[in-house]
Design a protein around this motif. Structure first.
Motif, mmCIF file in Angstrom:
data_model
loop_
_atom_site.group_PDB
_atom_site.id
_atom_site.type_symbol
_atom_site.label_atom_id
_atom_site.label_comp_id
_atom_site.label_asym_id
_atom_site.label_seq_id
_atom_site.Cartn_x
_atom_site.Cartn_y
_atom_site.Cartn_z
ATOM 1 N N SER A 152 0.948 -1.087 0.055
ATOM 2 C CA SER A 152 -0.063 -0.162 -0.035
ATOM 3 C C SER A 152 0.915 1.187 0.018
ATOM 4 N N GLY A 153 0.250 2.448 -0.555
ATOM 5 C CA GLY A 153 1.262 3.529 -0.472
ATOM 6 C C GLY A 153 1.453 4.098 -1.607
ATOM 7 N N GLY A 154 2.227 5.246 -1.792
ATOM 8 C CA GLY A 154 2.238 5.713 -3.300
ATOM 9 C C GLY A 154 3.280 5.171 -4.406
ATOM 10 N N SER A 155 3.889 4.259 -3.808
ATOM 11 C CA SER A 155 4.792 3.406 -4.861
ATOM 12 C C SER A 155 3.899 2.560 -5.537
ATOM 13 N N ALA A 156 2.800 1.966 -5.019
ATOM 14 C CA ALA A 156 1.936 0.756 -5.649
ATOM 15 C C ALA A 156 0.528 1.609 -6.041
ATOM 16 N N LEU A 157 -0.174 0.653 -6.737
ATOM 17 C CA LEU A 157 -1.669 1.154 -6.852
ATOM 18 C C LEU A 157 -2.322 1.920 -5.976
ATOM 19 N N PRO A 158 -2.890 3.074 -6.241
ATOM 20 C CA PRO A 158 -3.046 3.521 -7.701
ATOM 21 C C PRO A 158 -1.836 4.648 -8.002
ATOM 22 N N GLY A 159 -1.262 5.151 -6.883
ATOM 23 C CA GLY A 159 -0.091 6.284 -7.165
ATOM 24 C C GLY A 159 0.260 7.215 -6.092
ATOM 25 N N ILE A 160 0.272 8.414 -6.614
ATOM 26 C CA ILE A 160 1.048 9.078 -5.532
ATOM 27 C C ILE A 160 -0.150 10.395 -5.221
ATOM 28 N N GLY A 161 0.075 10.532 -4.162
ATOM 29 C CA GLY A 161 -0.672 11.703 -3.174
ATOM 30 C C GLY A 161 -1.723 11.056 -2.396
ATOM 31 N N LEU A 162 -2.178 11.796 -1.291
ATOM 32 C CA LEU A 162 -2.821 11.428 0.104
ATOM 33 C C LEU A 162 -4.130 10.778 -0.298
ATOM 34 N N PRO A 163 -4.968 11.265 -1.485
ATOM 35 C CA PRO A 163 -6.180 10.493 -1.811
ATOM 36 C C PRO A 163 -5.802 9.150 -2.386
ATOM 37 N N MET A 164 -4.556 9.311 -3.482
ATOM 38 C CA MET A 164 -4.200 7.868 -3.837
ATOM 39 C C MET A 164 -3.799 6.773 -2.915
ATOM 40 N N CYS A 165 -3.121 7.316 -1.674
ATOM 41 C CA CYS A 165 -2.685 6.383 -0.544
ATOM 42 C C CYS A 165 -3.968 5.930 0.187
ATOM 43 N N LEU A 166 -5.074 6.748 0.474
ATOM 44 C CA LEU A 166 -6.094 6.265 0.884
ATOM 45 C C LEU A 166 -6.760 5.169 0.150
ATOM 46 N N ILE A 167 -6.895 5.412 -1.396
ATOM 47 C CA ILE A 167 -7.385 4.368 -2.109
ATOM 48 C C ILE A 167 -6.737 3.117 -1.994
ATOM 49 N N SER A 168 -5.283 3.207 -2.030
ATOM 50 C CA SER A 168 -4.489 1.957 -1.852
ATOM 51 C C SER A 168 -4.738 1.260 -0.580
ATOM 52 N N ALA A 169 -5.029 1.705 0.491
ATOM 53 C CA ALA A 169 -5.406 1.237 1.605
ATOM 54 C C ALA A 169 -6.908 0.269 1.624
ATOM 55 N N GLU A 170 -7.718 0.742 0.768
ATOM 56 C CA GLU A 170 -8.976 -0.082 0.413
ATOM 57 C C GLU A 170 -8.590 -0.874 -0.691
ATOM 58 N N LEU A 171 -7.688 -0.900 -1.405
ATOM 59 C CA LEU A 171 -7.280 -1.880 -2.280
ATOM 60 C C LEU A 171 -6.892 -3.190 -1.674
ATOM 61 N N VAL A 172 -6.268 -2.897 -0.615
ATOM 62 C CA VAL A 172 -5.829 -3.866 0.347
ATOM 63 C C VAL A 172 -6.961 -4.825 0.741
#
Length: 519
Positions: A478-498
């Motif tokens: 999770s985080g800016g290195s992985a899906l979906p990408g860079i930025g705070l909103p993307m990091c929140l989405i990455s948590a949901e993708l887990v």
């Protein structure tokens, strides 16, 4: 017994992942190498000034709203959000000894159209079409791309998406800047539309034109600020995680992700302690995770993979406490050089520091009286530079590496000239610099980048690193290195993708929100 999860890193992605996993019924422990939570969204205080040291733009508010609703609350309940007017100010490079020309960008279609029309006859109508397309692309991204784990390609075979391919394909093959230049002639307008490429860790000459969707956010939707700073966003997510029983251990670096039989079984901490877990989620820099915390045969993304990838820019950050007021600067300000293309070529091509640089200034004291003493201003300055730890380290009160401090002096002089405040340097009471070497040391950032993998076509959406290891079961990212990408909103989405990955949810859209009761 509840399943257990160990999360590496207590930035926003780690805290958000922990909160959502706890909501799913996991017993979660977060371990953070540093002594504080927040990661890149950190904070620093000195002499009555309090600085955010990372993100400073609150965009994509619906992503924050959705995340908080998944946890039974709302962004409005957790944060004090202030709309910014203007959204930002833009200064052009001066053509003489005085200050540069500036324009204020006010969010809302009517305001944006009027600004564009005032500078270029016919540009208002062109902007309408551009923003209509941007809004459509944004809706497509949120419903079809950003919340997809790409565990399968079912979402990409959706009939609705396939019908839109004739319009979508050119957005993927043409650069953002080329589309802007075709529609608009005024240099300042072109740069207003092109600068969001930096938010994506890339150049507008390399970003696919699909990312014109970013202009929907600042020109149509608007820009917000969480009063108290972005550490308030971190505090809110941490509060929700801890309320669900998440344990957060700071000052606890990880030495290795433990595996057995091809499956993650927990973590070995640097002090030798073993933390067992049914699921491991690393939100640390992906390069660090893959090359430092796993054995060679366990790496999905080995060094050979990284050698073929493009890093986002590095950053020289200046945290400046300034005596006296600076009405020349609203909350957000951008300085754009005439050598626009050459600026990006220097950063991403020749890997040299542009001079002068297009740079960004945040003055949160314009909106928030808690971040600076009365009668003083708080400035956060970001100068994009190459992702290169060899540029050096920053420091406090000028004690960083000589090259970094010289670059900081040049940035201060540039700001002073361009905005017309010749005594700016003499009014600085507090000064700290942060450089690519610090990003590498403090966050394990690959190549010292401030952002991560650039959002070029081959590093976006399904081409971005997935959120699960291909070699080790029960190891997720999770985080800016992985899906979906860079930025705070993307990091929140990455948590949901887990959570979606663990549920086996292969849908392309966000998770369903729980039904709300009461008012």
């Amino acid at each position: 017994m509840r399943p257990t999860a160990a999360v590496v890193g207590a930035g926003i992605a780690g805290l958000a992942t922990a909160a959502l996993l706890a909501e799913e019924g996991y017993d979660v422990t977060v371990v953070e190498a540093r002594d504080v939570t927040g990661g890149r969204a950190g904070s620093w205080e000195s002499d009555g000034f309090r600085f955010d040291t990372g993100p400073s733009w609150y965009l994509m508010p619906e992503v924050f709203d959705h995340f908080f609703r998944l946890l039974g609350t709302t962004a409005d309940a957790e944060l004090d959000l202030v709309p910014l007017t203007p959204a930002y100010r833009v200064y052009a490079q001066p053509q003489g000894p005085g200050a540069g020309e500036h324009v204020d960008v006010v969010s809302g279609r009517d305001h944006a159209r009027a600004l564009f029309e005032s500078r270029e006859p016919g540009a208002g109508a062109q902007l309408d079409a551009y923003l209509d397309s941007a809004a459509d692309a944004y809706e497509l991204a949120v419903t079809r791309f950003l919340y997809d784990t790409y565990e399968s390609y079912a979402g990409l075979r959706d009939r609705t998406l396939l019908r839109r391919l004739p319009a979508l394909a050119p957005m993927l093959t043409r650069s953002l800047q080329s589309v802007i230049d075709k529609r608009f002639r005024d240099p300042l307008l072109r740069r207003i539309l092109g600068y969001p490429g930096v938010f994506l860790g890339t150049s507008p000459y390399e970003a696919p034109s699909l990312y014109h969707l970013m202009s929907h956010l600042d020109l149509d939707e608007g820009v917000l600020y969480p009063r108290g700073g972005f550490t308030e966003v971190i505090a809110a997510v941490q509060r929700l995680a801890e309320a669900r029983g998440v344990r957060i251990r700071t000052g606890t670096p990880v030495a290795q992700i433990r595996t057995q039989g091809g499956r993650a079984t927990g973590l070995r901490l640097r002090d030798g302690e073993v933390l067992e877990a049914d699921v491991v989620v690393s939100t640390a820099d992906l390069h660090h995770t893959e090359t430092k915390l796993l054995r060679d045969d366990e790496r999905t993304y080995p060094e050979s993979w990284w050698r073929k990838r493009t890093a986002g820019p590095g950053a020289l950050l200046l945290l400046l406490g300034v005596d006296g007021e600076l009405p020349e600067l609203p909350h957000h300000t951008l300085l754009f050089t005439d050598a626009w293309k050459e600026n990006f070529q220097a950063i991403f091509g020749t890997r040299t520091v542009p001079d002068p640089a297009s740079l960004y200034i945040c003055k949160p004291s314009a909106t928030d009286d808690t971040v600076a003493p009365a009668g003083a201003e708080n400035l956060f300055v970001l100068v994009p530079v190459p992702a290169d730890p060899g540029l050096g380290h920053g420091g406090v009160d000028g004690d960083g590496d000589a090259r970094i401090e010289k670059l900081a002096d040049a940035a201060i002089a540039q700001i002073a000239q361009w905005i017309g405040v010749p005594d700016l340097a003499a009014r600085i009471r507090v000064r700290r610099t942060i450089a690519p070497g610090d990003f590498a040391d403090d966050f394990g950032a690959w190549q010292g980048t401030a952002l991560g993998l650039a959002h070029t076509l081959r590093q976006s959406a399904l081409f971005r690193p997935r959120n699960a290891s291909a070699k080790v079961d029960a190891l997720l990212y999770s985080g800016g290195s992985a899906l979906p990408g860079i930025g705070l909103p993307m990091c929140l989405i990455s948590a949901e993708l887990v959570v979606k990955r663990l549920r086996g949810d292969r849908s392309a859209g966000p998770l369903a929100e729980p039904a709300r009761t009461g008012g």
